[in-house]
Scaffold this active site. Sequence first.
Site, PDB file in Angstrom:
ATOM      1  N   LYS A  62     -12.437   2.889  -6.730  1.00  0.00           N
ATOM      2  CA  LYS A  62     -13.745   3.478  -7.023  1.00  0.00           C
ATOM      3  C   LYS A  62     -14.189   4.303  -5.826  1.00  0.00           C
ATOM      4  O   LYS A  62     -13.992   3.887  -4.675  1.00  0.00           O
ATOM      5  CB  LYS A  62     -14.792   2.401  -7.317  1.00  0.00           C
ATOM      6  CG  LYS A  62     -16.178   3.004  -7.676  1.00  0.00           C
ATOM      7  CD  LYS A  62     -17.150   1.949  -8.158  1.00  0.00           C
ATOM      8  CE  LYS A  62     -17.752   1.148  -7.021  1.00  0.00           C
ATOM      9  NZ  LYS A  62     -18.624   1.973  -6.124  1.00  0.00           N
ATOM     10  N   GLU A 122     -17.511   7.136  -4.495  1.00  0.00           N
ATOM     11  CA  GLU A 122     -18.856   7.630  -4.748  1.00  0.00           C
ATOM     12  C   GLU A 122     -18.873   9.159  -4.727  1.00  0.00           C
ATOM     13  O   GLU A 122     -18.044   9.794  -4.081  1.00  0.00           O
ATOM     14  CB  GLU A 122     -19.830   7.090  -3.698  1.00  0.00           C
ATOM     15  CG  GLU A 122     -20.001   5.582  -3.749  1.00  0.00           C
ATOM     16  CD  GLU A 122     -21.015   5.077  -2.743  1.00  0.00           C
ATOM     17  OE1 GLU A 122     -21.695   5.895  -2.089  1.00  0.00           O
ATOM     18  OE2 GLU A 122     -21.145   3.838  -2.605  1.00  0.00           O
ATOM     19  N   GLU A 131     -25.900   3.837 -10.848  1.00  0.00           N
ATOM     20  CA  GLU A 131     -26.694   2.877 -10.073  1.00  0.00           C
ATOM     21  C   GLU A 131     -28.084   3.415  -9.760  1.00  0.00           C
ATOM     22  O   GLU A 131     -28.246   4.563  -9.331  1.00  0.00           O
ATOM     23  CB  GLU A 131     -25.987   2.526  -8.754  1.00  0.00           C
ATOM     24  CG  GLU A 131     -26.799   1.553  -7.905  1.00  0.00           C
ATOM     25  CD  GLU A 131     -26.069   1.022  -6.696  1.00  0.00           C
ATOM     26  OE1 GLU A 131     -26.667   0.236  -5.937  1.00  0.00           O
ATOM     27  OE2 GLU A 131     -24.886   1.381  -6.504  1.00  0.00           O
ATOM     28  N   ASP A 151     -17.540  -2.360  -1.552  1.00  0.00           N
ATOM     29  CA  ASP A 151     -17.788  -2.256  -0.112  1.00  0.00           C
ATOM     30  C   ASP A 151     -19.111  -2.919   0.271  1.00  0.00           C
ATOM     31  O   ASP A 151     -19.447  -3.001   1.448  1.00  0.00           O
ATOM     32  CB  ASP A 151     -17.725  -0.809   0.365  1.00  0.00           C
ATOM     33  CG  ASP A 151     -18.716   0.107  -0.331  1.00  0.00           C
ATOM     34  OD1 ASP A 151     -19.488  -0.374  -1.176  1.00  0.00           O
ATOM     35  OD2 ASP A 151     -18.710   1.320  -0.032  1.00  0.00           O
ATOM     36  N   SER A 152     -19.831  -3.426  -0.725  1.00  0.00           N
ATOM     37  CA  SER A 152     -20.989  -4.281  -0.456  1.00  0.00           C
ATOM     38  C   SER A 152     -20.599  -5.541   0.304  1.00  0.00           C
ATOM     39  O   SER A 152     -21.466  -6.247   0.830  1.00  0.00           O
ATOM     40  CB  SER A 152     -21.684  -4.666  -1.769  1.00  0.00           C
ATOM     41  OG  SER A 152     -20.731  -5.173  -2.713  1.00  0.00           O
ATOM     42  N   ASP A 205     -13.183  -0.629  -3.997  1.00  0.00           N
ATOM     43  CA  ASP A 205     -13.950   0.492  -3.448  1.00  0.00           C
ATOM     44  C   ASP A 205     -13.203   1.167  -2.311  1.00  0.00           C
ATOM     45  O   ASP A 205     -12.600   0.494  -1.462  1.00  0.00           O
ATOM     46  CB  ASP A 205     -15.284  -0.025  -2.875  1.00  0.00           C
ATOM     47  CG  ASP A 205     -16.454   0.238  -3.806  1.00  0.00           C
ATOM     48  OD1 ASP A 205     -16.363   1.145  -4.648  1.00  0.00           O
ATOM     49  OD2 ASP A 205     -17.465  -0.467  -3.672  1.00  0.00           O
TER      50      ASP A 205
END
Length: 293
Positions: A136, A138, A205, A67-68, A106
């Site tokens: 993925k 978080e 991270e 999602d970056s 993501d």
Amino acid sequence: MSTTFQLDTSTSRAHPTPAPMKRLTVPDVRQRKVDGATAEPIVMLTAYTARSAQLLDAHCDLLLVGDSLGQVIYGLPSSVPVTLDMMIAHGAAVVRGSYHAAVIVDMPFGTYEASPEAAFASAARIMKETGCAGIKLEGGEAMAETVAFLTRRGIPVMGHVGLTPQAVNVLGGYNARGRTEAEADKIMADARALDAAGAFAIVIEGVVEPIAVAITGQVACPTIGIGASARCDGQVLVAEDMLGLFERVPRFVKVYENIAETIGAAAARYAADVRARTFPGPEQTYQPRAPKP
């Protein structure tokens, strides 16, 4: 591996056509870690387009549609505004452009946190519409129930602990995590919870190195470091950071090439040719055919 090129007559572009080979799977990646050790570190880079996937695929075990892309592709201030539709569009492009690496997509902010059922609906749509190998998300202990819910229903999950960019508004910035004993203990507990819930890998991270080393030694699944430690089971970077497309990059990035400088220099030469009317030349223009005798 050998690569040929297939000409797309509709666009006059040549696309790499690799020799047939088996794409890596999530179990392949998970099984890299045996008895707590990974002999061959796992290589992961981000990819957001079919062409970037074509260029990176042969060198990677995993391609992450992160999602970056909110910041890298769309110029957004963070990953928070990224939508499910955006992730699906880019995820499908990366799957089309790759043939070797397992593609992980993501889940964007707001599409999985409410409940395991909401997460399943979002993840199922991603899997169906992209053809990716897994997703993925978080979060640590708070998301363990969701990770277990998804994995029991056939959706491979990669976890993400430490500095979690979607939580930037709570964290108060992108600073390294784990500098206090309480925070370090929480990150460790988060990783153990994700591992127990069935995550096939965990991204660590932006944490102080001893935490990353300790987590890697304590969890059964592989760890993927970014701003963590070389002793993680693998590493990931944003490809555009690694390639030098931005003037400023996080401390943990090693810049392997200065592509921004190359692009700027090429654009300058193009602009000079246009202004001098030396482009297009005879090689780039179409001339009338000679009349038939």
